[in-house]
Motif scaffolding. Sequence first.
Motif, mmCIF file in Angstrom:
data_model
loop_
_atom_site.group_PDB
_atom_site.id
_atom_site.type_symbol
_atom_site.label_atom_id
_atom_site.label_comp_id
_atom_site.label_asym_id
_atom_site.label_seq_id
_atom_site.Cartn_x
_atom_site.Cartn_y
_atom_site.Cartn_z
ATOM 1 N N GLY A 1 0.802 -1.149 0.086
ATOM 2 C CA GLY A 1 0.118 0.078 0.073
ATOM 3 C C GLY A 1 0.863 1.456 0.048
ATOM 4 O O GLY A 1 1.691 1.317 -0.918
ATOM 5 N N THR A 2 0.565 2.259 0.804
ATOM 6 C CA THR A 2 1.376 3.519 1.044
ATOM 7 C C THR A 2 2.556 3.244 1.928
ATOM 8 O O THR A 2 3.202 4.335 2.340
ATOM 9 C CB THR A 2 0.473 4.435 1.497
ATOM 10 N N LEU B 1 1.490 2.806 -4.464
ATOM 11 C CA LEU B 1 2.977 2.645 -4.595
ATOM 12 C C LEU B 1 3.785 3.871 -4.566
ATOM 13 O O LEU B 1 4.793 4.161 -4.189
ATOM 14 C CB LEU B 1 3.556 1.687 -5.616
ATOM 15 N N ALA B 2 3.314 4.825 -5.297
ATOM 16 C CA ALA B 2 3.764 6.164 -5.549
ATOM 17 C C ALA B 2 3.769 7.064 -3.842
ATOM 18 O O ALA B 2 5.003 7.685 -3.787
ATOM 19 C CB ALA B 2 2.797 7.160 -6.344
ATOM 20 N N HIS B 3 3.047 6.671 -3.071
ATOM 21 C CA HIS B 3 3.053 7.137 -1.621
ATOM 22 C C HIS B 3 4.024 6.262 -1.126
ATOM 23 O O HIS B 3 4.967 6.850 -0.006
ATOM 24 C CB HIS B 3 1.836 7.009 -1.063
ATOM 25 N N ALA B 4 4.172 4.994 -1.204
ATOM 26 C CA ALA B 4 4.996 3.943 -0.504
ATOM 27 C C ALA B 4 6.556 4.405 -0.909
ATOM 28 O O ALA B 4 7.533 4.285 0.051
ATOM 29 C CB ALA B 4 4.493 2.645 -0.685
ATOM 30 N N ARG C 1 12.681 0.660 -2.571
ATOM 31 C CA ARG C 1 12.188 -0.624 -1.911
ATOM 32 C C ARG C 1 11.006 -1.290 -2.159
ATOM 33 O O ARG C 1 10.165 -2.264 -1.503
ATOM 34 C CB ARG C 1 12.605 -0.633 -0.420
ATOM 35 N N VAL C 2 10.024 -0.527 -3.004
ATOM 36 C CA VAL C 2 8.938 -1.208 -3.357
ATOM 37 C C VAL C 2 8.727 -1.361 -4.909
ATOM 38 O O VAL C 2 9.447 -0.733 -5.821
ATOM 39 C CB VAL C 2 7.844 -0.151 -2.803
#
Length: 265
Positions: free
Chosen positions: A52-53, A77-80, A87-88
């Motif tokens: 998620g984030t 993923l942009a937030h994560a 790492r995502v």
Amino acid sequence: MPESVNFDRMADRYDETRGGEERGRTVAAALAPHLLGETSPEHARLLEIGVGTGLISAAFAELGWSVAGVDLSERMLAHAAVRLPGRVVRADATALPLRTGTVDACIAVHVLHLVGDQPAVLAEVARVLRPGGRFGFVGAGAPDGSDVSEVIRAMHATLSGSASRRDAADTVTGLAERAGMHPIADHTVTAGGHTATPLEAARQIELRTWSSLWDIPAAKWSSIVEPALEALRGLPNPTETRPATIRTPCLTFENRAPGRSVREQ
């Protein structure tokens, strides 16, 4: 077989409606002791499915873990990526982009009911875990008994009918054991949820904040959701915030199977 659910539509509202960073730290603190085994956090490699984030993985990183996460949603993923740069990655959990036996622990928090092919996902978890590695599962939480939570609980129960949740503990345990993972711990995380007044809760329903509301037919919305909205608006002191405590079941499994890919099953 249902398709996996993509959370793109919730990306910009997810943190504020799911407890934010405080919730991430609470969940990580509760899960970490069960995932470590004989590995110290400074050397532990963690994979989060449905990152998620990045709220929970970021909290694990604060505890010293080396973390990585996968998700279907590019917008989540942009937030994560802000919390966990480099790492995502966008990936389907039925085909994890990791080598066999390369992680010490894997977690799935409020996500298994959203994946299409649950057996394939759990087989992939067993594949990427090292022998003795651990899998932490967090299922659906039960809110406190406030008048707001009771209205929402009854609405969801009516919407689902007699069908059990796809992430029910016995269902997940059976699938995990089939994949070669043995249950070793069963505990509960107690955390503060998203506090809301009756009117705010009604607004979140209208905005279809929960994925269970996204694809409801108009007839069901009219016969089940609208009465719940009326009930919330009719509660005493509709602008008064209710307490929010959620008790969430957690299971931990240990990998007993040699690593193998889904294609080898």
